[in-house]
Design an enzyme around this catalytic site. Structure first.
Site, PDB file in Angstrom:
ATOM      1  N   HIS A 151       0.811  -1.340   0.101  1.00 31.91           N
ATOM      2  CA  HIS A 151       0.194  -0.129  -0.119  1.00 31.91           C
ATOM      3  C   HIS A 151       0.840   1.282   0.160  1.00 31.91           C
ATOM      4  O   HIS A 151       0.450   2.445  -0.198  1.00 31.91           O
ATOM      5  CB  HIS A 151      -1.022   0.113   1.341  1.00 31.91           C
ATOM      6  CG  HIS A 151      -2.287  -0.773   1.158  1.00 31.91           C
ATOM      7  ND1 HIS A 151      -3.366  -0.360   0.419  1.00 31.91           N
ATOM      8  CD2 HIS A 151      -2.383  -1.999   1.528  1.00 31.91           C
ATOM      9  CE1 HIS A 151      -4.140  -1.421   0.335  1.00 31.91           C
ATOM     10  NE2 HIS A 151      -3.894  -2.389   0.901  1.00 31.91           N
ATOM     11  N   LYS A 158      -8.693  14.233   3.638  1.00 35.73           N
ATOM     12  CA  LYS A 158      -7.726  12.964   3.884  1.00 35.73           C
ATOM     13  C   LYS A 158      -6.903  13.366   4.868  1.00 35.73           C
ATOM     14  O   LYS A 158      -6.829  14.403   5.571  1.00 35.73           O
ATOM     15  CB  LYS A 158      -6.942  13.128   2.424  1.00 35.73           C
ATOM     16  CG  LYS A 158      -6.235  14.160   2.040  1.00 35.73           C
ATOM     17  CD  LYS A 158      -5.534  14.346   0.696  1.00 35.73           C
ATOM     18  CE  LYS A 158      -6.255  14.257  -0.459  1.00 35.73           C
ATOM     19  NZ  LYS A 158      -6.439  13.102  -1.187  1.00 35.73           N
ATOM     20  N   ARG A 159      -6.271  12.204   5.104  1.00 28.53           N
ATOM     21  CA  ARG A 159      -5.351  12.386   6.452  1.00 28.53           C
ATOM     22  C   ARG A 159      -4.285  13.519   6.074  1.00 28.53           C
ATOM     23  O   ARG A 159      -4.020  13.701   5.004  1.00 28.53           O
ATOM     24  CB  ARG A 159      -4.301  11.220   6.794  1.00 28.53           C
ATOM     25  CG  ARG A 159      -5.186   9.786   7.365  1.00 28.53           C
ATOM     26  CD  ARG A 159      -5.912  10.424   8.732  1.00 28.53           C
ATOM     27  NE  ARG A 159      -4.745  10.400   9.584  1.00 28.53           N
ATOM     28  CZ  ARG A 159      -4.446   9.622  10.629  1.00 28.53           C
ATOM     29  NH1 ARG A 159      -5.378   8.607  10.799  1.00 28.53           N
ATOM     30  NH2 ARG A 159      -3.350   9.588  11.547  1.00 28.53           N
ATOM     31  N   LYS A 185       0.790  14.613   1.038  1.00 23.30           N
ATOM     32  CA  LYS A 185      -0.246  14.899   0.430  1.00 23.30           C
ATOM     33  C   LYS A 185      -0.505  16.390   0.052  1.00 23.30           C
ATOM     34  O   LYS A 185      -1.378  16.811  -0.474  1.00 23.30           O
ATOM     35  CB  LYS A 185      -1.671  14.276   1.558  1.00 23.30           C
ATOM     36  CG  LYS A 185      -1.824  13.015   1.346  1.00 23.30           C
ATOM     37  CD  LYS A 185      -2.771  12.587   2.367  1.00 23.30           C
ATOM     38  CE  LYS A 185      -2.929  11.120   2.664  1.00 23.30           C
ATOM     39  NZ  LYS A 185      -3.844  10.368   1.686  1.00 23.30           N
ATOM     40  N   THR A 220      -8.483   6.863  -2.666  1.00 24.44           N
ATOM     41  CA  THR A 220      -9.663   6.285  -2.949  1.00 24.44           C
ATOM     42  C   THR A 220     -10.455   7.710  -3.044  1.00 24.44           C
ATOM     43  O   THR A 220     -11.722   7.579  -3.717  1.00 24.44           O
ATOM     44  CB  THR A 220     -10.023   5.258  -2.090  1.00 24.44           C
ATOM     45  OG1 THR A 220      -9.842   5.719  -0.705  1.00 24.44           O
ATOM     46  CG2 THR A 220      -9.326   4.086  -2.558  1.00 24.44           C
ATOM     47  N   LYS A 264     -14.126   8.815  -4.991  1.00 22.75           N
ATOM     48  CA  LYS A 264     -15.472   9.048  -4.454  1.00 22.75           C
ATOM     49  C   LYS A 264     -15.870  10.331  -5.245  1.00 22.75           C
ATOM     50  O   LYS A 264     -17.011  10.667  -5.260  1.00 22.75           O
ATOM     51  CB  LYS A 264     -15.395   8.970  -2.869  1.00 22.75           C
ATOM     52  CG  LYS A 264     -14.929   7.867  -2.159  1.00 22.75           C
ATOM     53  CD  LYS A 264     -14.509   8.399  -0.634  1.00 22.75           C
ATOM     54  CE  LYS A 264     -13.843   7.350  -0.168  1.00 22.75           C
ATOM     55  NZ  LYS A 264     -13.401   7.603   1.322  1.00 22.75           N
TER      56      LYS A 264
HETATM   57  C1  LIG Z   1     -11.857   7.619   1.519  1.00 22.27           C
HETATM   58  C2  LIG Z   1     -11.361   8.197   2.634  1.00 22.27           C
HETATM   59  C3  LIG Z   1      -9.943   8.187   3.023  1.00 22.27           C
HETATM   60  C4  LIG Z   1      -8.924   8.202   1.949  1.00 22.27           C
HETATM   61  O1  LIG Z   1      -8.844   9.484   1.337  1.00 22.27           O
HETATM   62  P1  LIG Z   1      -7.355   9.763   0.401  1.00 22.27           P
HETATM   63  O2  LIG Z   1      -7.911  10.910  -0.387  1.00 22.27           O
HETATM   64  O3  LIG Z   1      -7.719   8.655  -0.604  1.00 22.27           O
HETATM   65  O4  LIG Z   1      -6.396   9.594   1.285  1.00 22.27           O
HETATM   66  C5  LIG Z   1      -9.649   8.340   4.230  1.00 22.27           C
HETATM   67  N1  LIG Z   1     -10.461   8.705   5.108  1.00 22.27           N
HETATM   68  C6  LIG Z   1     -11.681   8.792   5.252  1.00 22.27           C
HETATM   69  C7  LIG Z   1     -12.685   8.903   6.487  1.00 22.27           C
HETATM   70  C8  LIG Z   1     -12.204   7.924   3.814  1.00 22.27           C
HETATM   71  O5  LIG Z   1     -13.397   7.924   3.875  1.00 22.27           O
END
Ligand SMILES: *Cc1c(COP(=O)(O)O)cnc(C)c1O
Length: 835
Positions: free
Chosen positions: A379, A570-571, A576, A677, A681
């Site tokens: 990952h 995101k985190r 990032k 991911t 979305k």
């Molecule tokens: C989808 C999701 C992530 C992953 O987000 P990335 O932008 O791909 O890092 C992290 N936290 C939550 C709560 C999510 O729903």
């Protein structure tokens, strides 16, 4: 243990297959109503007039679980009777979010529940909101596991998830004076209506102790791991319902309990106090999720957690296998185990231990079985996330596993040596053991050597994995390496979270898209349909109004729903590049202050992110965003700019924010984000991506076309070349006035009046090292942001682009991903569960 006690068998068994629809099984409003009231009385012990909102939530959830239970037992029986091969997903994290709404939708009883609740004067929406998120994960990796469970069940695959039942999931984030403050996530405080504890399936797990070597009756060497301490793993099962079918799979999470015998021994010896302390030592194992995303905390407790849940799961899998098999050579025909990152990689050594030490298989046979059973998903490419455990820790905690790892390594390196004679450097690099001041076990190498499949999670990531991270392994075992681009479940991330868009789509192309997301392609021609475009834009606008109302309640800020909603959730991690977003906002704001006409379209910048509690730089970036927010929002009337950091980002908040987004910020330094991911979305919800060529962004752009994607920044290869050529961030600063002004303002303490030097370290680090090339990409990013604003002004064109994004989102369904895993790695088959 048998549950077929004759005294419990009813005289006239009501076969579930012929049973009348009842208050436990009926999906109609009347029966849901009855089931609900029965649970208020018999499960909650309340009169309806005394029941609290929480009683209502629990009663409805239990009524839903009743309906799941029926399908759950049938699914289990079907798998057992047909002796199917099963896919077991081993993951230290499951970021599930809430279950009530999703379960109602998946089993097709949402409307019935809504009506039943209306009849008793209860607002279903309010009940849904009461449920705490199950936050047993940090971010993308844990959420992927949750999406995979949904897809496995929806597609009818015999799949099962194994993990840890953390008493405290990812921390709750408060923002106090602009700073992140963590609080324990007490998600189980009011009880969890979904899970069922199965103490009869508890598993003992050994830690510490030593290994005895002797010769067996046949004269062959035998090893036995003895002594140490035993902890008990108690399984808690959560039903995972497929959408629109009868499949209900299981997520089995292990909780650590002290072993009674051990306890008792101390107690009887009169050492009550120590027995209680020891009990705590055991139970702390499943206490809390480590809050690091893409970073290894080398803590002993973390390794204990990993071995704990893996040992329990493998014992459980072997127990199930032995119910109708005795020959372990058929094990891989019935069992596929997928390792979600290296967190469960100790499973390779554990299965070897079970097969060799406990089942007395010859080493070679055990090794072949193990390798045919495991698949490993990588990952991350981040060096700081690569798991390496000191051999000394292993030796103390898992002495037999260390021996097994050394044996695996010795045999493996012999193969390398035969293939590449005299290449000692290669042997050093490929070894499972990193030599140095401290000897360390490389968990990724263990996973690779112990698996028949190694996959990355996006095309680019898999290529970089082959080329840069594990090149010698890819050269030696090219057939083992493959790609499985991540996906997200369209049930949660479109049908559930964006009902307006889901209804609009269904009204035009029918509902087949929910389980066959490629059907979204039928929307493509509708981009030319003015009425559809208008309806589509109206959905987005309404979602923005909804989100604004929610945020007003949350933070007291009034957002302008006519502005561009530009979102980065995101985190919080330096790779990032939330900092790139923030620095750009400062530069936009400075220009707007001088000349408001430089703002092409009003814009709301939304952030949501948790930082690992020990990650100083990340926490400072949160403080900076909040400092910028305070300043920018104070004169939003003149600039049209607003900035908001929404606290406690989590799944349920993502479900609200994503449907309202216009712009999806996916701006990681190219080569660092394995897939992403969140990006998928957003795309499915009609947001346009502003992104680098990183992770799955590459494939998103390919799918949607260059014209419908805002690309900027260096490529992964350019990033490497740039660093190699001696990157000097200060040159960028000198060259670019806007960048310089913004950094100077941040560095001056303008956004931290109480401490003028607060953000100096952030600015200095950008100027001196800038590991993630924020400055190198700034100009390109700022220019692309101008283009975004101009494009947004052309509403018709923007809406077309957004529709194209939705129409090409089909390949990012986790159903597609899971089919690929099932067909290409696991070799498991879909199976129909009869109603
Ligand atoms: C989808 C999701 C992530 C992953 O987000 P990335 O932008 O791909 O890092 C992290 N936290 C939550 C709560 C999510 O729903």
């Amino acid at each position: 243990m048998s549950n077929a006690s004759p005294t419990l068998t009813p005289k006239t068994p009501a076969s579930p297959d012929t049973e009348q629809e009842s208050s436990r099984t009926g999906l109609d409003p009347r029966n849901v109503h009855r089931g609900f009231l029965e649970h208020v009385r018999y499960s909650r012990g309340k009169n309806p007039e005394n029941a609290t909102a929480h009683d209502h939530f629990m009663a409805l959830a239990l009524a839903v679980r009743d309906r799941l239970a029926n399908r759950w037992v049938r699914t289990a029986r079907t798998y057992y009777e047909q002796d199917v091969k099963r896919a077991y997903y081993l993951s230290a994290e499951y970021l599930l979010g809430r279950a009530l709404g999703n379960n109602l939708l998946n089993i097709g009883m949402y409307e019935a529940a809504e009506q039943a609740m209306r009849e008793v004067g209860v607002d279903l929406g309010a009940l849904v909101e009461m449920e705490p998120d199950a936050g047993l994960g940090n971010g993308g990796l844990g959420r992927l596991a949750a999406c995979f469970l949904d897809s496995l069940a929806t597609l009818g695959y015999p799949g099962m998830g194994y993990g840890i039942r953390y008493e405290f999931g990812i921390f709750t984030q408060d923002i106090i004076d602009g700073y992140q403050v963590e609080r324990a996530d007490e998600w189980l405080k009011f009880g969890n209506p979904w899970e069922i504890v199965r103490p009869e399936k508890a598993v003992p797990v050994r830690f510490y102790g030593h290994v005895e070597h002797f010769h067996g009756a046949d004269g062959k060497p035998v090893a036995r791991w003895v002594g140490g301490k035993t902890v008990i793993g108690v399984p808690y099962d959560t039903p995972i319902a497929g959408y629109g079918n009868n499949t209900v799979n299981t997520l089995r999470l292990w909780q650590a309990r002290a072993s009674e015998e051990f306890d008792l021994k101390l107690f009887n010896a009169g050492d009550y106090e120590r027995s209680v302390v020891e009990k705590n030592d055991s139970e702390v194992i499943s206490k809390v999720l480590y809050p690091n995303d893409a970073f290894q905390a080398g803590k002993e407790l973390r390794l204990k957690q990993q071995y704990f849940f893996v040992a329990c799961s493998i014992a459980d899998i072997v127990r199930r296998y032995l119910k109708n098999h005795s020959d372990f050579r058929d094990f891989p025909k019935k069992v596929a185990i997928q390792l979600n990152d290296t967190h469960p990689a100790i499973g390779v050594a554990e299965l070897m231990r079970v097969l060799v030490d406990e089942k007395h298989l010859p080493w070679e046979e055990a090794a072949a079985i193990t390798q045919a059973t495991f698949g490993y998903t990588n990952h991350t490419l981040l060096a700081e996330a690569m798991e390496k455990w000191p051999a000394s820790l292993f030796e103390r905690l898992l002495p037999r596993h260390l021996e097994i790892i050394y044996e695996i390594n010795q045999r493996f390196l012999r193969q390398v040596q035969i293939r590449y004679p005299f290449d000692t450097e290669r042997i050093r690099r490929m070894s499972l053991v990193e030599e140095g001041a401290e000897k360390k076990i490389r968990m990724a190498h263990l996973a690779v050597v112990g698996s028949h499949s190694i996959n990355g999670v996006a095309e680019l990531h898999t290529n970089l994995l082959r080329r840069d991270v594990l090149p010698e392994f890819a050269e030696m075992y090219p057939e083992r390496f493959n790609n499985k681009t991540n996906g997200v479940t369209p049930r949660r991330w479109l049908l559930w979270s964006n009902p307006r868009l889901a209804r609009l789509i269904t009204s035009r192309i029918g509902e087949g898209w929910v389980t066959d997301l490629d059907q979204l392609r039928k929307l493509e021609p509708l981009a030319d349909d003015a009425a559809f475009r208008q309806a589509f834009a109206e959905v987005k606008r309404q979602n923005k109004v909804d989100l604004s109302r929610h945020i007003k309640g949350l933070c007291g800020v009034d957002l302008n729903p006519d502005a561009i909603f530009d979102v980065q959730i995101k985190r919080l991690h330096e790779y990032k590049r939330q900092l790139l977003d923030a620095v750009h906002i400062v530069s936009l704001w400075m220009k707007a202050r001088r000349d408001p006409s430089t703002i092409i379209a009003p814009r709301v910048f939304l952030f949501g992110a948790k930082a690992a509690p020990g990650y100083v730089e990340a926490k400072l970036i949160i403080r900076l965003i909040n400092g910028i927010s305070e300043v920018v929002n104070s004169d939003a009337g003149t600039t049209g700019l607003q900035v908001l950091f929404v606290p406690n980002y989590r799944v349920s908040l993502a479900e609200r924010i994503i449907p309202a987004a216009d712009v999806s910020e996916q701006i990681s330094t190219a080569g660092w984000e394995a897939s992403g991911t969140g990006n998928m979305k957003f795309m499915l919800n009609g947001a346009l991506t502003l992104g680098t060529l990183d992770g799955a962004n590459v494939e998103i752009r390919q799918a949607v076309g260059d014209d419908n994607f805002f690309l900027f920044g260096l490529t992964a290869d350019e990033v490497i070349a740039r660093k190699r050529a001696g990157y000097r961030p200060r040159d960028e600063y000198e060259r670019n006035v806007e960048l310089r002004e913004a950094l100077d303002l941040i560095g001056s303490g303008f956004f931290s009046p109480e401490d003028k030097n607060l953000f100096r370290p952030l600015v200095n680090s950008l100027l001196e090292e800038d590991r993630y090339l924020v400055l190198a990409d700034f100009a390109s990013y700022a220019a692309k942001q101008q283009e975004v604003a101009r494009a947004y002004k052309d509403t018709e064109r923007w809406t077309r682009m957004a529709i194209h994004n939705v129409a090409h989102g089909g390949i990012f369904s986790s159903d597609r991903t899971i089919k690929q895993y099932a067909e290409e790695i696991w070799r498991v088959k879909r199976i129909d569960v009869k109603p």
